[in-house]
Design a protein around this motif. Sequence first.
Motif, mmCIF file in Angstrom:
data_model
loop_
_atom_site.group_PDB
_atom_site.id
_atom_site.type_symbol
_atom_site.label_atom_id
_atom_site.label_comp_id
_atom_site.label_asym_id
_atom_site.label_seq_id
_atom_site.Cartn_x
_atom_site.Cartn_y
_atom_site.Cartn_z
ATOM 1 N N PHE A 98 22.619 20.369 32.710
ATOM 2 C CA PHE A 98 23.248 21.640 33.299
ATOM 3 C C PHE A 98 23.363 22.721 32.288
ATOM 4 C CE2 PHE A 98 27.049 24.231 34.317
ATOM 5 C CZ PHE A 98 26.863 24.313 35.642
ATOM 6 N N PRO A 99 23.193 23.998 32.414
ATOM 7 C CA PRO A 99 23.103 25.079 31.539
ATOM 8 C C PRO A 99 24.567 25.380 30.989
ATOM 9 C CG PRO A 99 22.980 26.080 33.767
ATOM 10 C CD PRO A 99 22.741 24.515 33.743
ATOM 11 N N LYS A 100 24.729 24.547 29.777
ATOM 12 C CA LYS A 100 26.195 24.602 29.356
ATOM 13 C C LYS A 100 26.606 25.929 28.602
ATOM 14 C CE LYS A 100 26.543 19.636 29.255
ATOM 15 N NZ LYS A 100 25.485 19.363 30.065
ATOM 16 N N GLN A 101 25.764 26.524 28.214
ATOM 17 C CA GLN A 101 26.131 27.725 27.327
ATOM 18 C C GLN A 101 25.795 29.219 28.343
ATOM 19 O OE1 GLN A 101 27.283 27.482 24.601
ATOM 20 N NE2 GLN A 101 26.786 25.022 24.801
ATOM 21 N N ALA A 102 25.504 28.989 29.441
ATOM 22 C CA ALA A 102 25.481 30.112 30.431
ATOM 23 C C ALA A 102 26.638 30.975 30.855
ATOM 24 C CB ALA A 102 24.720 29.603 31.908
ATOM 25 N N THR A 103 26.581 32.236 30.759
ATOM 26 C CA THR A 103 27.711 32.934 31.212
ATOM 27 C C THR A 103 26.983 34.029 32.369
ATOM 28 O OG1 THR A 103 27.028 34.607 29.404
ATOM 29 C CG2 THR A 103 28.948 32.946 28.968
ATOM 30 N N ASP A 104 25.850 33.796 32.680
ATOM 31 C CA ASP A 104 25.088 34.782 33.734
ATOM 32 C C ASP A 104 24.851 33.768 34.874
ATOM 33 O OD1 ASP A 104 23.060 36.640 34.249
ATOM 34 O OD2 ASP A 104 21.868 35.105 34.641
ATOM 35 N N TYR A 105 25.595 34.383 36.084
ATOM 36 C CA TYR A 105 25.434 33.961 37.605
ATOM 37 C C TYR A 105 24.231 33.509 37.849
ATOM 38 C CZ TYR A 105 25.745 33.798 42.493
ATOM 39 O OH TYR A 105 25.737 33.491 43.794
ATOM 40 N N ASN A 106 23.015 34.094 37.699
ATOM 41 C CA ASN A 106 21.776 33.984 38.284
ATOM 42 C C ASN A 106 21.350 32.568 37.334
ATOM 43 O OD1 ASN A 106 21.611 35.855 40.094
ATOM 44 N ND2 ASN A 106 20.886 37.102 38.461
ATOM 45 N N GLU A 107 21.626 32.436 36.446
ATOM 46 C CA GLU A 107 20.919 30.981 35.645
ATOM 47 C C GLU A 107 21.722 29.770 36.159
ATOM 48 O OE1 GLU A 107 20.801 29.148 30.902
ATOM 49 O OE2 GLU A 107 21.625 31.476 31.287
ATOM 50 N N VAL A 108 23.165 29.825 36.572
ATOM 51 C CA VAL A 108 23.603 28.758 36.995
ATOM 52 C C VAL A 108 23.491 28.608 38.355
ATOM 53 C CG1 VAL A 108 25.915 27.794 37.266
ATOM 54 C CG2 VAL A 108 25.629 29.222 35.269
ATOM 55 N N SER A 109 23.286 29.647 39.225
ATOM 56 C CA SER A 109 23.131 29.764 40.479
ATOM 57 C C SER A 109 21.697 29.115 40.828
ATOM 58 C CB SER A 109 23.185 31.104 41.095
ATOM 59 O OG SER A 109 22.839 30.851 42.496
ATOM 60 N N ASP A 110 20.792 29.558 40.200
ATOM 61 C CA ASP A 110 19.187 29.049 40.033
ATOM 62 C C ASP A 110 19.468 27.513 40.043
ATOM 63 O OD1 ASP A 110 18.350 31.393 40.797
ATOM 64 O OD2 ASP A 110 17.402 32.009 38.871
ATOM 65 N N TYR A 111 19.957 27.261 38.867
ATOM 66 C CA TYR A 111 20.149 25.645 38.657
ATOM 67 C C TYR A 111 20.789 24.905 39.650
ATOM 68 C CZ TYR A 111 20.611 21.372 36.052
ATOM 69 O OH TYR A 111 20.328 20.116 35.703
ATOM 70 N N LEU A 112 21.535 25.396 40.420
ATOM 71 C CA LEU A 112 22.219 24.548 41.363
ATOM 72 C C LEU A 112 21.414 24.842 42.719
ATOM 73 C CD1 LEU A 112 26.132 25.518 41.062
ATOM 74 C CD2 LEU A 112 25.063 23.349 40.573
ATOM 75 N N GLU A 113 20.855 25.507 42.817
ATOM 76 C CA GLU A 113 19.905 25.615 44.021
ATOM 77 C C GLU A 113 18.675 24.749 44.132
ATOM 78 O OE1 GLU A 113 18.815 29.124 45.876
ATOM 79 O OE2 GLU A 113 20.825 30.148 45.541
ATOM 80 N N TRP A 114 18.371 24.335 42.817
ATOM 81 C CA TRP A 114 17.292 23.234 42.710
ATOM 82 C C TRP A 114 17.894 21.754 42.395
ATOM 83 C CZ3 TRP A 114 12.360 23.947 43.670
ATOM 84 C CH2 TRP A 114 12.012 25.459 43.682
ATOM 85 N N ASN A 115 19.002 21.802 41.853
ATOM 86 C CA ASN A 115 19.585 20.464 41.326
ATOM 87 C C ASN A 115 21.007 20.099 42.295
ATOM 88 O OD1 ASN A 115 17.697 19.820 39.102
ATOM 89 N ND2 ASN A 115 18.340 21.827 38.801
ATOM 90 N N SER A 116 21.298 20.782 43.280
ATOM 91 C CA SER A 116 22.582 20.679 43.980
ATOM 92 C C SER A 116 23.026 19.286 44.049
ATOM 93 C CB SER A 116 22.321 21.420 45.361
ATOM 94 O OG SER A 116 23.746 21.308 46.144
ATOM 95 N N PRO A 117 24.283 18.824 43.761
ATOM 96 C CA PRO A 117 24.664 17.548 43.996
ATOM 97 C C PRO A 117 25.226 17.232 45.233
ATOM 98 C CG PRO A 117 26.325 18.900 42.951
ATOM 99 C CD PRO A 117 25.111 19.725 42.972
ATOM 100 N N PHE A 118 25.466 18.128 46.119
ATOM 101 C CA PHE A 118 26.132 17.865 47.520
ATOM 102 C C PHE A 118 25.769 19.283 48.094
ATOM 103 C CE2 PHE A 118 29.539 19.016 44.779
ATOM 104 C CZ PHE A 118 30.290 19.939 45.293
ATOM 105 N N SER A 119 26.062 19.162 49.643
ATOM 106 C CA SER A 119 25.534 20.305 50.303
ATOM 107 C C SER A 119 26.429 21.725 50.463
ATOM 108 C CB SER A 119 25.635 19.850 51.746
ATOM 109 O OG SER A 119 26.882 19.608 52.165
ATOM 110 N N ASP A 120 27.408 21.462 49.935
ATOM 111 C CA ASP A 120 28.273 22.777 49.758
ATOM 112 C C ASP A 120 28.384 23.120 48.265
ATOM 113 O OD1 ASP A 120 28.711 23.044 52.573
ATOM 114 O OD2 ASP A 120 30.852 22.154 52.304
ATOM 115 N N ALA A 121 27.734 22.605 47.265
ATOM 116 C CA ALA A 121 27.820 22.992 45.843
ATOM 117 C C ALA A 121 27.654 24.291 45.467
ATOM 118 C CB ALA A 121 26.989 21.996 45.074
ATOM 119 N N VAL A 122 26.580 24.936 46.112
ATOM 120 C CA VAL A 122 26.494 26.434 45.788
ATOM 121 C C VAL A 122 27.510 27.153 46.374
ATOM 122 C CG1 VAL A 122 24.942 28.443 46.197
ATOM 123 C CG2 VAL A 122 23.764 26.065 45.807
#
Length: 71
Positions: free
Chosen positions: A33-57
């Motif tokens: 998980f991008p632990k140092q991220a403060t950028d929306y797109n960085e975290v959002s992109d990570y979750l789109e590829w690695n979503s832990p459950f259907s409503d995670a995004v």
Amino acid sequence: MRSFYHFLLTYRGKTKPDNKSRLADWAFKDHNFPKQATDYNEVSDYLEWNSPFSDAVKVFDELWEIYQSDH
């Protein structure tokens, strides 16, 4: 500015887990998980590829709004 991850950790460990705490617990256990991220797109992109459950995004978007309002 603290990272989104550090903000997210404040939702960990609820006795009765909800989707926000589920996302926080998952991020804590995910070593990539991008632990140092403060950028929306960085975290959002990570979750789109690695979503832990259907409503995670969707949950992330709700939490991001809270995160932004805290700064």
